[in-house]
Write a protein that holds these residues in place. Structure first.
Motif, PDB file in Angstrom:
ATOM      1  N   TRP A 137       0.816  -1.204   0.000  1.00  0.00           N
ATOM      2  CA  TRP A 137       0.000   0.000   0.000  1.00  0.00           C
ATOM      3  C   TRP A 137       0.849   1.253   0.000  1.00  0.00           C
ATOM      4  O   TRP A 137       2.038   1.236   0.312  1.00  0.00           O
ATOM      5  CB  TRP A 137      -0.929   0.011   1.203  1.00  0.00           C
ATOM      6  CG  TRP A 137      -0.273  -0.283   2.534  1.00  0.00           C
ATOM      7  CD1 TRP A 137       0.779   0.381   3.121  1.00  0.00           C
ATOM      8  CD2 TRP A 137      -0.630  -1.321   3.453  1.00  0.00           C
ATOM      9  NE1 TRP A 137       1.078  -0.171   4.339  1.00  0.00           N
ATOM     10  CE2 TRP A 137       0.236  -1.215   4.565  1.00  0.00           C
ATOM     11  CE3 TRP A 137      -1.592  -2.307   3.442  1.00  0.00           C
ATOM     12  CZ2 TRP A 137       0.168  -2.071   5.660  1.00  0.00           C
ATOM     13  CZ3 TRP A 137      -1.662  -3.162   4.533  1.00  0.00           C
ATOM     14  CH2 TRP A 137      -0.788  -3.045   5.628  1.00  0.00           C
ATOM     15  N   ILE A 187      -3.418   0.641  -3.516  1.00  0.00           N
ATOM     16  CA  ILE A 187      -2.852  -0.710  -3.552  1.00  0.00           C
ATOM     17  C   ILE A 187      -1.664  -0.684  -4.511  1.00  0.00           C
ATOM     18  O   ILE A 187      -1.764  -0.142  -5.613  1.00  0.00           O
ATOM     19  CB  ILE A 187      -3.875  -1.728  -4.079  1.00  0.00           C
ATOM     20  CG1 ILE A 187      -5.141  -1.716  -3.228  1.00  0.00           C
ATOM     21  CG2 ILE A 187      -3.267  -3.130  -4.159  1.00  0.00           C
ATOM     22  CD1 ILE A 187      -6.318  -2.423  -3.887  1.00  0.00           C
ATOM     23  N   GLU A 240       1.548  -6.913  -3.929  1.00  0.00           N
ATOM     24  CA  GLU A 240       0.530  -7.686  -3.225  1.00  0.00           C
ATOM     25  C   GLU A 240       0.805  -9.190  -3.314  1.00  0.00           C
ATOM     26  O   GLU A 240       1.374  -9.674  -4.291  1.00  0.00           O
ATOM     27  CB  GLU A 240      -0.869  -7.359  -3.750  1.00  0.00           C
ATOM     28  CG  GLU A 240      -1.136  -7.840  -5.150  1.00  0.00           C
ATOM     29  CD  GLU A 240      -2.472  -7.372  -5.697  1.00  0.00           C
ATOM     30  OE1 GLU A 240      -3.440  -7.246  -4.939  1.00  0.00           O
ATOM     31  OE2 GLU A 240      -2.535  -7.137  -6.917  1.00  0.00           O
ATOM     32  N   GLY A 243      -4.511  -7.698  -2.452  1.00  0.00           N
ATOM     33  CA  GLY A 243      -4.337  -6.260  -2.244  1.00  0.00           C
ATOM     34  C   GLY A 243      -5.577  -5.568  -1.721  1.00  0.00           C
ATOM     35  O   GLY A 243      -5.495  -4.696  -0.855  1.00  0.00           O
ATOM     36  N   ILE A 280      -5.565  -3.588   1.843  1.00  0.00           N
ATOM     37  CA  ILE A 280      -5.844  -2.154   1.950  1.00  0.00           C
ATOM     38  C   ILE A 280      -7.051  -1.915   2.843  1.00  0.00           C
ATOM     39  O   ILE A 280      -7.086  -0.949   3.615  1.00  0.00           O
ATOM     40  CB  ILE A 280      -6.007  -1.485   0.558  1.00  0.00           C
ATOM     41  CG1 ILE A 280      -5.855   0.036   0.654  1.00  0.00           C
ATOM     42  CG2 ILE A 280      -7.334  -1.814  -0.087  1.00  0.00           C
ATOM     43  CD1 ILE A 280      -4.475   0.522   0.864  1.00  0.00           C
TER      44      ILE A 280
END
Length: 165
Positions: free
Chosen positions: A45, A79, A84, A94, A98
């Protein structure tokens, strides 16, 4: 404050005082975000603080709700898709990661006497272009942040028997 009390206190604030958020409170909130868990601890993130008038104007073009313009500041929660974790069956995490981090943000803000609101219905492509985000970065959530000028409305929640099996 007990966690359940904090969760019950948090609401989607849609009107903010003109008062600025103190840097110490913002630092506290962002430290809570930093400590959020993520799949395989990837922390995929990026959070962008939007406080100056030029950037606030650009962001308000991405979501035109009148109430949105009352916030003294915003956080763009993105993201990083190249970071991720991806499960063996191809499921990307992701969005989940987030969401966890953003809810840490919202709860920490509530604890500090601040209001927030999840804004997902915005022009993500315009946001990406306006803030020159990298190709791998997807703005997923906008969070207005400030002192509430409204009161929470009643929360309607399903009964426990409706959500447990």
């Amino acid at each position: 404050m007990a966690l359940l009390d904090l969760v019950k206190q948090r609401y989607s604030c849609r009107s903010y005082e003109e008062k600025s958020v103190e840097q110490e409170k913002l630092n506290y909130v962002m430290e809570c975000v930093r400590m959020a868990p993520s799949a395989v601890n990837k922390q995929p993130w990026k959070f962008r603080i939007v406080k100056n008038e030029e950037e606030k104007t650009k962001l308000r073009e991405c979501y035109r709700g009148n109430w949105f313009g009352t916030a003294p500041m915003y956080i763009i929660c993105s993201i990083l898709h190249d970071q991720e974790w991806v499960r063996r069956d191809g499921k990307h995490h992701g969005d989940i990661d987030i969401a966890i981090a953003v809810e840490h943000l919202c709860l920490a803000a509530t604890e500090q006497g601040l209001g927030t609101c999840w804004v997902c219905n915005f022009d993500a492509e315009k946001c990406k272009q306006s803030f020159e985000l990298d190709d791998n970065e997807e703005p997923a959530v906008l969070i207005p942040l400030g002192y509430p000028a409204d009161e929470p409305s009643a929360k309607i929640r399903k009964e426990m028997t409706e959500i447990l099996k």
